[in-house]
Design an enzyme around this catalytic site. Structure first.
Site, PDB file in Angstrom:
ATOM      1  N   ALA A 278       4.622  12.149  -2.642  1.00 18.81           N
ATOM      2  CA  ALA A 278       4.582  13.585  -2.938  1.00 18.81           C
ATOM      3  C   ALA A 278       5.853  14.008  -3.650  1.00 18.81           C
ATOM      4  CB  ALA A 278       4.429  14.384  -1.646  1.00 18.81           C
TER       5      ALA A 278
ATOM      6  N   GLY B  55       9.195  14.628 -14.464  1.00 19.47           N
ATOM      7  CA  GLY B  55       9.304  13.172 -14.505  1.00 19.47           C
ATOM      8  C   GLY B  55       9.848  12.552 -13.232  1.00 19.47           C
TER       9      GLY B  55
ATOM     10  N   SER C  54       7.440   9.967 -11.789  1.00 17.76           N
ATOM     11  CA  SER C  54       7.430   8.724 -12.569  1.00 17.76           C
ATOM     12  C   SER C  54       8.666   7.893 -12.269  1.00 17.76           C
ATOM     13  CB  SER C  54       7.370   9.030 -14.068  1.00 17.76           C
ATOM     14  OG  SER C  54       6.148   9.640 -14.386  1.00 17.76           O
TER      15      SER C  54
ATOM     16  N   GLN D 219       7.080  18.609 -10.485  1.00 17.57           N
ATOM     17  CA  GLN D 219       6.049  17.633 -10.850  1.00 17.57           C
ATOM     18  C   GLN D 219       5.957  17.383 -12.343  1.00 17.57           C
ATOM     19  OE1 GLN D 219       2.418  18.770  -8.859  1.00 17.57           O
ATOM     20  NE2 GLN D 219       3.184  18.068  -6.883  1.00 17.57           N
ATOM     21  N   VAL D 220       6.426  18.277 -13.174  1.00 13.34           N
ATOM     22  CA  VAL D 220       6.357  18.070 -14.620  1.00 13.34           C
ATOM     23  C   VAL D 220       7.668  17.537 -15.192  1.00 13.34           C
ATOM     24  CG1 VAL D 220       4.548  19.791 -14.976  1.00 13.34           C
ATOM     25  CG2 VAL D 220       6.954  20.476 -15.075  1.00 13.34           C
TER      26      VAL D 220
ATOM     27  N   ILE E 117      -5.338  11.465  -9.129  1.00 18.39           N
ATOM     28  CA  ILE E 117      -5.838  10.334  -9.921  1.00 18.39           C
ATOM     29  C   ILE E 117      -5.174  10.284 -11.294  1.00 18.39           C
ATOM     30  CG2 ILE E 117      -7.884   9.399 -11.091  1.00 18.39           C
ATOM     31  CD1 ILE E 117      -9.483  10.161  -8.563  1.00 18.39           C
TER      32      ILE E 117
ATOM     33  N   GLU F   7       0.855  -1.196   0.000  1.00 17.15           N
ATOM     34  CA  GLU F   7       0.000   0.000   0.000  1.00 17.15           C
ATOM     35  C   GLU F   7       0.886   1.239   0.000  1.00 17.15           C
ATOM     36  OE1 GLU F   7      -3.117   2.238   3.042  1.00 17.15           O
ATOM     37  OE2 GLU F   7      -1.784   0.687   3.812  1.00 17.15           O
TER      38      GLU F   7
END
Length: 190
Positions: free
Chosen positions: A24, A33, A36, A30-31, A63, A19
């Site tokens: 964060a 990568g 990812s 955040q753009v 999401i 889980e």
């Protein structure tokens, strides 16, 4: 070097899932990568440890990120395995990602020319990180940047890679096994 994000998880090895407790990345990264890369590294680690599902409660703003990482609102993990074990969050959407139990290195894509991993097999010239292990001792394993020089299969069909540690003298080049190799997600091709 600075911390740009983090991911914590709670594994349930007996039930084959983990889980996500917290994930964060700092807003201005955040753009780029980073999220990812963080997620793929964690999924590879979990897959190699026999975890077959990664689940989380994603809030509305996350999401889309989780969908891009292979998560779905369709939960394929049997409910009996996770019910009563994970923290439920109001306002969050339960999402599931099925992992490849042999390791998920095929999830790494877009690493650059000659860097893509196909079916867990690294191409010659791929930039990777290897757990350096001295022939004299098994202590002090450390992930070290390296380049795949060649590969071979032993008599049992097990794959081995000859690696060169970047910035090291070639006398340190050595054969290693795929379990001690991971993609170098910080390597940038020109």
């Amino acid at each position: 070097k600075r911390v740009v994000g983090g991911l914590t998880y709670r594994p349930f090895y007996k039930f084959g899932f983990a889980e996500i407790v917290f994930c964060a990345v700092i807003s201005h990264e955040q753009v780029s990568g980073c999220g990812s890369q963080l997620m793929n590294h964690t999924k590879e680690h979990l897959g190699k440890d026999g975890i077959t599902h990664f689940i989380t409660y994603a809030d509305d703003g996350a999401i889309g990120f989780f969908r891009k990482q292979g998560f779905s609102k369709k939960i394929t993990l049997p409910k009996a395995k996770y019910l009563g074990k994970i923290k439920e969050y109001k306002g969050g959407q339960l999402m599931d990602c099925k992992l490849d139990p042999t390791g998920v290195s095929q999830l790494y894509h877009g690493l650059g020319d000659g860097q893509n991993v196909s079916g867990g097999v690294y191409p010659i010239g791929a930039r990777v990180e290897v757990q350096f292990l001295s022939n004299k001792t098994e202590t002090g394993r450390k992930w070290t940047r390296a380049k795949i020089l060649k590969s071979k299969q032993d008599g049992d069909g097990k794959l081995h890679y000859m690696v060169h540690y970047m910035g090291w003298n070639s006398k340190w080049d050595q054969w290693t096994i795929p379990e001690h190799i991971r993609p170098d997600l910080n390597y940038k091709t020109k």
